[in-house]
Scaffold this active site. Sequence first.
Site: not given
Length: 383
Positions: A46, A67, A74-75, A78, A91, A135, A193, A336
């Site tokens: 993303g 990567d 599902s990628n 974004r 990727k 991530d 995510c 938080c």
Amino acid sequence: MSTMASVSLSPADLARYSRHLALREIGIQGQEKLKGAKVLLVGAGGLGSPSALYLAASGVGTIGVIDNDRVDVSNLQRQVLYDTHSVGRSKADAARERLLALNPEIDLVSHPVELRAANVREMFSKYDVVLDGTDRFTTRYLSNDACVILGKPLVSAAIHRFEGQAMTYVPGRGPCYRCLFPEPPADGLVPNCAEAGVLGVLPGVMGTLQATEAIKLIVGVGEPLLGRLLTYNALDMRFGEFRFSRRSDCAVCGDHPTIHEPADLVELCSADVMAQVRNLVPAELRELLGQAAIIDVRAPAEFAVSHLPGAVNIPVAEIQQRLGEVPSDRQVVFICRSGARSMTASAIATRAGLKNIAHLEGGLLGWAKDLDASFVVAPVGSN
């Protein structure tokens, strides 16, 4: 950035980058610096997608992409580097093809591998600037430590649901990521995510900011995000800023560093850690007010706007150093804004051996929604 190769612009370059050349701050010299620069993207998801597209379009001469993942359907919500026909492909390889289609005049290097301590020196040493858009906390800290040790500028960004953050490290000019977050939580404890969800356009905003920082560093214009954590909340449409300083006791960039070589972080089993952390909904926390120790891990400016009765403010960046202030004789609840930082604090406390640790799921936003609509929750980075 004096290590970049000296290059000149071709007639084709002059046409392609004419809008850059019209900017006094960039001009021919700046564009030549971009052409001679080598930028490495750690992650082509993303955040890496918009960063890569804009760096390629801007004429960065060499772009490397690390990567080892494959494109999943599902990628596509974004990760704008890919399309439906990319599903199932590497990727790194798909990114290389897409970026060369955008700008065939640059060099693209695909690294379809996992970044580890064993290869990070070899990878990073070939590039001038590193952009981290992963991530995983283990990779984020590995990238930071390697950049400090190798003297490489690093632009780091992260996203969570509707919120993003970004910062820049330049050797000798400001604090590193560990100065802000000395210890990582266990991978898997903070939702990724897939688990927490993410607004599709959010990484577009933060990844574009990363590309902007890289271009500024290469050309030598503007003021980079040194000692400043830039925060963005898409729901509020607000940018904030949290200033922080280099820590003299930082494990990697401090006066007496204890980290001298990049190392893979030990990954704790998230299930083991999660089993020790109690997740509370707002109604359960309300019953504990006056009994439990409530530790608000937001920035002091956010805490000053509003906080729960009896709450004590220890910013998440200071939790590791201030664990002695966390009570050990009663229930401790970290809170938080949205729940992400409190999970990080819970992980740090749990890894340190503290018991009776809980956190407020959904954070104070959930408290305001479920229990007290009049409770004002400050945006991240309020000042």
